[in-house]
Design a protein around this motif. Structure first.
Motif, PDB file in Angstrom:
ATOM      1  N   GLY A  22      -6.233  -0.756  -6.348  1.00 57.57           N
ATOM      2  CA  GLY A  22      -5.088  -1.647  -6.178  1.00 57.57           C
ATOM      3  C   GLY A  22      -4.344  -1.305  -4.903  1.00 57.57           C
ATOM      4  O   GLY A  22      -4.943  -1.252  -3.828  1.00 57.57           O
ATOM      5  N   ASN A  23      -3.053  -1.035  -5.028  1.00 51.65           N
ATOM      6  CA  ASN A  23      -2.270  -0.705  -3.841  1.00 51.65           C
ATOM      7  C   ASN A  23      -2.146   0.808  -3.623  1.00 51.65           C
ATOM      8  O   ASN A  23      -1.467   1.248  -2.693  1.00 51.65           O
ATOM      9  N   ILE A  24      -2.821   1.606  -4.471  1.00 54.01           N
ATOM     10  CA  ILE A  24      -2.743   3.064  -4.365  1.00 54.01           C
ATOM     11  C   ILE A  24      -3.927   3.600  -3.575  1.00 54.01           C
ATOM     12  O   ILE A  24      -5.082   3.375  -3.924  1.00 54.01           O
ATOM     13  N   LEU A  25      -3.636   4.309  -2.490  1.00 57.15           N
ATOM     14  CA  LEU A  25      -4.655   5.002  -1.686  1.00 57.15           C
ATOM     15  C   LEU A  25      -4.485   6.495  -1.929  1.00 57.15           C
ATOM     16  O   LEU A  25      -3.353   7.011  -1.887  1.00 57.15           O
ATOM     17  N   LYS A  55      -0.728   5.307 -14.515  1.00 60.45           N
ATOM     18  CA  LYS A  55      -1.363   4.916 -15.774  1.00 60.45           C
ATOM     19  C   LYS A  55      -2.485   3.909 -15.531  1.00 60.45           C
ATOM     20  O   LYS A  55      -2.292   2.841 -14.960  1.00 60.45           O
ATOM     21  N   GLY A  56      -3.709   4.309 -15.942  1.00 66.25           N
ATOM     22  CA  GLY A  56      -4.868   3.446 -15.786  1.00 66.25           C
ATOM     23  C   GLY A  56      -5.429   3.376 -14.384  1.00 66.25           C
ATOM     24  O   GLY A  56      -6.384   2.642 -14.134  1.00 66.25           O
ATOM     25  N   LYS A  57      -4.874   4.156 -13.436  1.00 64.40           N
ATOM     26  CA  LYS A  57      -5.312   4.122 -12.049  1.00 64.40           C
ATOM     27  C   LYS A  57      -6.285   5.262 -11.755  1.00 64.40           C
ATOM     28  O   LYS A  57      -6.074   6.409 -12.177  1.00 64.40           O
ATOM     29  N   LYS A  58      -7.331   4.955 -11.014  1.00 65.69           N
ATOM     30  CA  LYS A  58      -8.193   6.014 -10.494  1.00 65.69           C
ATOM     31  C   LYS A  58      -7.480   6.678  -9.324  1.00 65.69           C
ATOM     32  O   LYS A  58      -6.888   6.000  -8.480  1.00 65.69           O
ATOM     33  N   CYS A  59      -7.557   8.000  -9.276  1.00 68.35           N
ATOM     34  CA  CYS A  59      -6.811   8.716  -8.245  1.00 68.35           C
ATOM     35  C   CYS A  59      -7.544   9.989  -7.850  1.00 68.35           C
ATOM     36  O   CYS A  59      -8.060  10.713  -8.697  1.00 68.35           O
ATOM     37  N   PRO A  96       0.823  -1.216   0.000  1.00 70.57           N
ATOM     38  CA  PRO A  96       0.000   0.000   0.000  1.00 70.57           C
ATOM     39  C   PRO A  96       0.856   1.264   0.000  1.00 70.57           C
ATOM     40  O   PRO A  96       1.838   1.363   0.744  1.00 70.57           O
ATOM     41  N   ILE A  97       0.457   2.217  -0.846  1.00 67.49           N
ATOM     42  CA  ILE A  97       1.081   3.536  -0.887  1.00 67.49           C
ATOM     43  C   ILE A  97      -0.029   4.554  -0.657  1.00 67.49           C
ATOM     44  O   ILE A  97      -0.949   4.669  -1.466  1.00 67.49           O
ATOM     45  N   ALA A  98       0.030   5.266   0.469  1.00 67.08           N
ATOM     46  CA  ALA A  98      -1.029   6.200   0.848  1.00 67.08           C
ATOM     47  C   ALA A  98      -0.596   7.627   0.552  1.00 67.08           C
ATOM     48  O   ALA A  98       0.464   8.079   1.015  1.00 67.08           O
ATOM     49  N   THR A  99      -1.411   8.337  -0.231  1.00 67.70           N
ATOM     50  CA  THR A  99      -1.106   9.706  -0.636  1.00 67.70           C
ATOM     51  C   THR A  99      -2.273  10.620  -0.305  1.00 67.70           C
ATOM     52  O   THR A  99      -3.418  10.179  -0.200  1.00 67.70           O
ATOM     53  N   SER A 100      -1.967  11.904  -0.162  1.00 67.57           N
ATOM     54  CA  SER A 100      -3.036  12.867   0.132  1.00 67.57           C
ATOM     55  C   SER A 100      -2.662  14.247  -0.397  1.00 67.57           C
ATOM     56  O   SER A 100      -1.489  14.619  -0.430  1.00 67.57           O
ATOM     57  N   CYS A 101      -3.665  14.950  -0.841  1.00 70.32           N
ATOM     58  CA  CYS A 101      -3.573  16.358  -1.233  1.00 70.32           C
ATOM     59  C   CYS A 101      -2.696  16.564  -2.467  1.00 70.32           C
ATOM     60  O   CYS A 101      -3.179  16.596  -3.580  1.00 70.32           O
ATOM     61  N   HIS A 102      -1.369  16.743  -2.283  1.00 75.00           N
ATOM     62  CA  HIS A 102      -0.460  16.988  -3.399  1.00 75.00           C
ATOM     63  C   HIS A 102       0.596  15.904  -3.562  1.00 75.00           C
ATOM     64  O   HIS A 102       1.398  15.966  -4.506  1.00 75.00           O
TER      65      HIS A 102
END
Length: 394
Positions: free
Chosen positions: A175-178, A135-139, A117-123
């Motif tokens: 997937g593994n993108i938060l 590529k191809g990921k909802k974000c 898991p890779i957790a991201t927020s804001c910028h």
């Protein structure tokens, strides 16, 4: 409150990262036994990063104010993705600098290659774009990031139906993108991160927690436990005697900047979630009084003092952090209790008939939990969770 199997998380940090977006996951994860390593390229363990307060204060774009200083605890040069269960990248302007640092992008790609898991927020989604991972990921992200995400081949997503700050709740997982719009969604962000790491939340029933606040409540001492208990599935409200639901309180940042006493700076806005007239003690299992200077305001308000007394009379759990002990002492709920206290409340706590636990950052005595201040929040959250019958197991 530890994990059955120890988990570990890496946070990539830098100067002017968003204050909440680093400290909230850092302290909440630690509360449940997760090892959290915080690193930044070209900085060493013990070095500090400057954080930034991002909030809307009446202008078209968010403002930026100086936040707490955040101390790193690990060495960037020794990071190996295989040693961690998840990666957190806070938001803030530091991501602009790190997005062109091949060392950082290599670490991010390592987590992606391992499916962690890779957790991201804001910028901080900027690092995902720079690493070629969208590529191809909802974000999701702060709305200004939409062209970045789309140019990187990602699919822009934003939460529908937002009409007020209370509606900003969604954390997206692909997937593994938060990804999240920013710190207002920390409750769902933490819950999603827990689940992505294989955690299970245990509770005998849904608990309700009330935070009693006022202007210049300490920024961390309100927000970190508030978001933690939301993430655990609790109903959580913030209330103050003189303001209505949707109005804001100013928060204060108290930090050690080398003077004899902590400095104070302006923090984020705190949004009141309930009207005072609608509060009924029977609806809540616990009352939390954060510190800062707001307890000094609340002790002058009979309604606030009486509310604390009513929680005690109904044998509800009561918790105080830092200067919050000032209000608990005024309400007479500390007498005969063991109590953690910082320097600012020791005289008041002793005069109230409590026993100061000199060597403890957090103390629990029956239905009372106290902490010296925000550095003890992981222990505070852990102890209060136990009293409320809440646990998190991996």
């Amino acid at each position: 409150m530890g994990s059955v199997v120890e988990k570990s998380v890496l946070i990539i940090c830098g100067d002017y990262m968003e204050d909440y977006e680093v400290m909230v996951p850092f302290q909440v994860l630690k509360a449940f036994g997760v090892r959290v390593d915080c690193v930044s390229p070209d900085k060493l363990p013990g070095d500090k990063c400057i954080t930034a307060i991002h909030d809307f204060v009446g202008f078209e774009l968010y403002s930026e104010f100086p936040g707490h200083l955040f101390t790193l605890n690990s060495n960037f040069d020794k990071v190996k993705a295989e040693c961690y269960d998840a990666l957190i990248i806070p938001g803030g302007r530091f991501t602009e600098l790190l997005s062109v640092d091949d060392r950082v992008l290599s670490v991010v790609k390592g987590f992606a290659d391992a499916g962690k898991p890779i957790a991201t927020s804001c910028h901080s989604q900027l690092l995902l774009a720079a690493a070629g991972l969208l590529k191809g990921k909802k974000c999701s992200a702060f709305p200004s990031m939409k062209p970045v995400i789309e140019l990187a081949g990602g699919i822009w997503w934003e939460q529908p139906g937002i009409t007020s700050v209370f509606d900003i709740t969604a954390c997206l997982k692909d997937g593994n993108i938060l990804s999240a719009i920013g710190w207002p969604v920390h409750a769902e962000y933490l819950k999603t991160l827990f689940e992505s790491m294989g955690a299970r939340i245990h509770a005998s029933k849904t608990k309700s927690v009330l935070f009693l606040c006022g202007d210049y409540v300490e920024d961390y001492e309100f927000n970190v436990p508030f978001r933690a208990f939301q993430a655990l599935g609790c109903k959580v409200d913030a209330v103050t005697p003189s303001k209505k639901k949707g109005e804001t309180c100013a928060t204060a940042i108290h930090d050690d900047e080398g003077a004899q006493i902590f400095s104070e700076k302006r923090g984020h806005n705190l949004v009141i979630t309930a009207n005072w007239s609608d509060i009924c003690v029977h609806d809540y299992d616990c009352l939390v009084v954060p510190g800062g200077r707001s307890p000094e305001l609340l002790v002058m308000n009979d309604k606030a003092v009486d509310l604390v007394k009513e929680f005690a009379e109904k044998n509800r759990v009561i918790a105080g952090i830092g200067q919050g002990q000032w209000l608990l002492a005024a309400a007479g709920v500390l007498k005969g209790k063991r109590c953690a206290s910082g320097h600012g409340t020791k005289v008041m706590v002793k005069m109230s008939g409590a026993q100061v636990e000199e060597s403890k950052g957090c103390a629990s005595d029956g239905g009372l939990v106290t902490a010296i201040g925000w550095p003890a929040l992981p222990s505070f959250i852990s102890e209060l969770s136990k009293l409320l019958g809440l646990s998190l197991d991996f």
